[in-house]
Design a protein around this motif. Structure first.
Motif, mmCIF file in Angstrom:
data_model
loop_
_atom_site.group_PDB
_atom_site.id
_atom_site.type_symbol
_atom_site.label_atom_id
_atom_site.label_comp_id
_atom_site.label_asym_id
_atom_site.label_seq_id
_atom_site.Cartn_x
_atom_site.Cartn_y
_atom_site.Cartn_z
ATOM 1 N N CYS A 193 20.000 -2.509 8.184
ATOM 2 C CA CYS A 193 20.474 -1.465 7.274
ATOM 3 C C CYS A 193 21.907 -1.729 6.824
ATOM 4 N N SER A 194 22.713 -2.294 7.694
ATOM 5 C CA SER A 194 24.091 -2.610 7.301
ATOM 6 C C SER A 194 24.119 -3.627 6.174
ATOM 7 N N VAL A 195 23.120 -4.505 6.139
ATOM 8 C CA VAL A 195 23.065 -5.547 5.108
ATOM 9 C C VAL A 195 22.388 -5.042 3.843
ATOM 10 N N LEU A 196 21.270 -4.328 3.980
ATOM 11 C CA LEU A 196 20.447 -3.976 2.820
ATOM 12 C C LEU A 196 20.616 -2.535 2.347
ATOM 13 N N THR A 197 21.140 -1.651 3.172
ATOM 14 C CA THR A 197 21.318 -0.220 2.869
ATOM 15 C C THR A 197 20.085 0.415 2.224
ATOM 16 N N PRO A 198 18.940 0.408 2.898
ATOM 17 C CA PRO A 198 17.736 1.029 2.326
ATOM 18 C C PRO A 198 17.869 2.549 2.302
ATOM 19 N N ALA A 199 17.103 3.179 1.427
ATOM 20 C CA ALA A 199 17.080 4.636 1.364
ATOM 21 C C ALA A 199 16.061 5.228 2.327
ATOM 22 N N ARG A 200 15.011 4.461 2.644
ATOM 23 C CA ARG A 200 13.953 4.994 3.509
ATOM 24 C C ARG A 200 13.382 3.886 4.374
ATOM 25 N N ILE A 201 13.072 4.244 5.606
ATOM 26 C CA ILE A 201 12.372 3.352 6.532
ATOM 27 C C ILE A 201 11.047 4.024 6.882
ATOM 28 N N VAL A 202 9.958 3.328 6.647
ATOM 29 C CA VAL A 202 8.625 3.860 6.926
ATOM 30 C C VAL A 202 8.056 3.131 8.138
ATOM 31 N N VAL A 203 7.683 3.880 9.143
ATOM 32 C CA VAL A 203 7.182 3.313 10.393
ATOM 33 C C VAL A 203 5.663 3.346 10.385
ATOM 34 N N GLY A 204 5.050 2.164 10.451
ATOM 35 C CA GLY A 204 3.603 2.050 10.488
ATOM 36 C C GLY A 204 3.155 1.253 11.697
ATOM 37 N N ALA A 238 0.830 -1.211 0.000
ATOM 38 C CA ALA A 238 0.000 0.000 0.000
ATOM 39 C C ALA A 238 0.862 1.257 0.000
ATOM 40 N N GLU A 239 1.898 1.275 0.821
ATOM 41 C CA GLU A 239 2.758 2.458 0.874
ATOM 42 C C GLU A 239 3.533 2.629 -0.428
ATOM 43 N N GLN A 240 3.841 1.535 -1.118
ATOM 44 C CA GLN A 240 4.472 1.645 -2.433
ATOM 45 C C GLN A 240 3.522 2.273 -3.452
ATOM 46 N N ALA A 297 -3.262 1.452 6.111
ATOM 47 C CA ALA A 297 -2.267 0.896 5.191
ATOM 48 C C ALA A 297 -2.493 -0.581 4.939
ATOM 49 N N HIS A 298 -2.835 -1.349 5.967
ATOM 50 C CA HIS A 298 -2.863 -2.803 5.815
ATOM 51 C C HIS A 298 -4.114 -3.278 5.074
ATOM 52 N N VAL A 299 -5.247 -2.610 5.270
ATOM 53 C CA VAL A 299 -6.432 -3.016 4.517
ATOM 54 C C VAL A 299 -6.307 -2.563 3.060
ATOM 55 N N LEU A 300 -5.679 -1.415 2.821
ATOM 56 C CA LEU A 300 -5.435 -0.999 1.442
ATOM 57 C C LEU A 300 -4.425 -1.924 0.770
ATOM 58 N N GLY A 301 -3.440 -2.385 1.547
ATOM 59 C CA GLY A 301 -2.505 -3.363 1.003
ATOM 60 C C GLY A 301 -3.185 -4.670 0.662
#
Length: 413
Positions: free
Chosen positions: A343-354, A215-217, A395-399
């Motif tokens: 993050c050390s393993v995947l190096t994401p650009a953004r973390i979204v807290v839901g 949903a957030e995507q 978010a979760h029901v829209l997902g």
């Protein structure tokens, strides 16, 4: 050899057709030459496949002008009908009904591929007994779905599919709900099969954190982000991973169980238990024992002498209540420590807290970000954005609606 086997002419045609459909889904509304470039197929092959898919009603072809030239562009034919999403929580169920066409991507001015806004036609929510079983949960969902369809003016026969989110790992190979989950009455159940039999439509089931990611995507804070993490902080703790623009489900579909990363085995747990509190997974000191809603309110209820909600904890913290501020900050630090390794393993650009704890906002996110910078490799933590979910509690029901759309596209392909 089977006539449609992988090495047969029929198998090759099917594989090429799938490649063309995937290219259209990824690009939104590509030209036939664009499809050929993306798939490596010959232009004549692409032309033949597109013609057959247009005749079958899978694709729609139009003539348009791009870069000053008239070109032939194709897109997925919008389905007629409706989809539903169902979000099961520890103590609630939420249902949403939307038009199926709203789940398809489109091309915006400038060529960016976007999803249309998630227009929910009707939505219902109800409380459930804590630890409810699969039958009582599906009965409640069936009743809410009927109410939502009636409000939307949609006949049940027009319902093309349902997506369901569960706060538990769901094995993509078998569809069974695994442990550890916060719904013990669902463990071992063939969730898609049971739900399809009860609701009378095709059903897809996945973990709720992954659905929050979808949903957030499509409509929220992960739109256009290639590498990211969606974090759900509620009764349980889970994560949805986005790698190179695609949700990553892992080998069995159960990737993202961040709540069972051990972050405090050597120290006292939230209640001062030596070695950390025992988690429902059997380990001690898992992140979920430090950072769930149960832990947050459990640390504060003895001080106030009565039950609390997360919303009340947040309100007290914003009003200056020192214990509430401390608990939320500690929660953020525990989460940030667990995310440091990720993050050390995947190096994401953004973390979204839901999830439910996301309503704490900066009271939780600021200490989370500080701990992330402390525990991640410096290069991995540098520049990582940490933001609250854009879709909030929905978010979760829209997902789940988006998951039903995924299943519909796969079936139509």
């Amino acid at each position: 050899m089977n006539a449609a086997g992988p090495g047969s002419p029929a198998g090759l045609r099917e594989a090429n057709r799938r490649r063309v459909l995937d290219a259209v889904l990824t690009a939104g509304e590509p030209t036939q030459s664009g499809i050929a470039a993306a798939t490596g197929l010959a232009p004549a092959t692409v032309s033949n496949i597109v013609r057959h898919l247009v005749d079958a009603g899978r694709l729609t072809a139009t003539t348009t002008v791009r870069g000053g030239r008239r070109v032939r562009a194709v897109r997925l034919t919008p389905p007629t009908g409706h989809l539903a999403g169902i979000d099961f929580g520890h103590r609630h169920v939420r249902v949403a009904v939307a038009r199926a066409a709203d789940t398809l991507p489109r091309v915006a001015p400038g060529g960016a591929v976007v999803a249309p806004p998630a227009e929910v036609l009707a939505e219902r929510e109800a409380e459930l007994p804590e630890g409810h079983d699969v039958d009582s949960g599906l009965d409640a969902a069936h009743a809410l779905l009927g109410e939502a369809l009636a409000e939307a003016g949609v006949d049940r026969a027009d319902l093309l599919g349902v997506g369901i989110g569960l706060p538990a790992p769901v094995d993509a190979r078998s569809g069974t709900v695994g442990e550890p989950g916060i719904l013990p009455g669902w463990v071992g159940v063939d969730a898609p099969g049971r739900a399809a039999a009860r609701l009378g439509v095709p059903v897809a089931v996945d973990n709720d954190a992954l659905l929050g990611t979808l949903a957030e995507q499509a409509w929220g804070a992960l739109s256009g982000v290639a590498d990211a993490v969606y974090l759900k902080l509620s009764d349980g703790v889970g994560a949805g991973l986005v790698l190179n623009g695609r949700p990553y489900r892992g080998r069995s579909g159960t990737a993202g169980e961040l709540g069972h990363v051990v972050v405090g085995e050597d120290a006292g747990g939230p209640a001062g238990v030596p070695g950390g509190t025992v988690c429902r997974c059997g380990n001690r000191g898992c992140l979920e024992t430090w950072a769930s809603t149960t832990t947050v309110v459990g640390l504060l209820e003895p001080l106030l002498g009565r039950p609390l909600s997360v919303a009340e904890v947040v309100a007290r913290a914003r009003g200056g209540h020192a214990p509430s501020r401390r608990v939320l900050a500690d929660t953020g630090r525990h989460v940030g420590r667990a995310l440091g390794g990720l993050c050390s393993v995947l190096t994401p650009a953004r973390i979204v807290v839901g999830g439910e704890l996301a309503q704490a906002g900066d009271l939780l996110i600021d200490p989370l970000h500080a701990a992330l910078e402390r525990w991640a490799l410096p290069g991995a933590a540098e520049g990582v954005e940490v933001v609250a979910a854009g879709l909030g509690a929905r978010a979760h029901v829209l997902g789940a609606v988006a998951l039903a759309g995924e299943q519909l596209l796969a079936a139509r392909g």
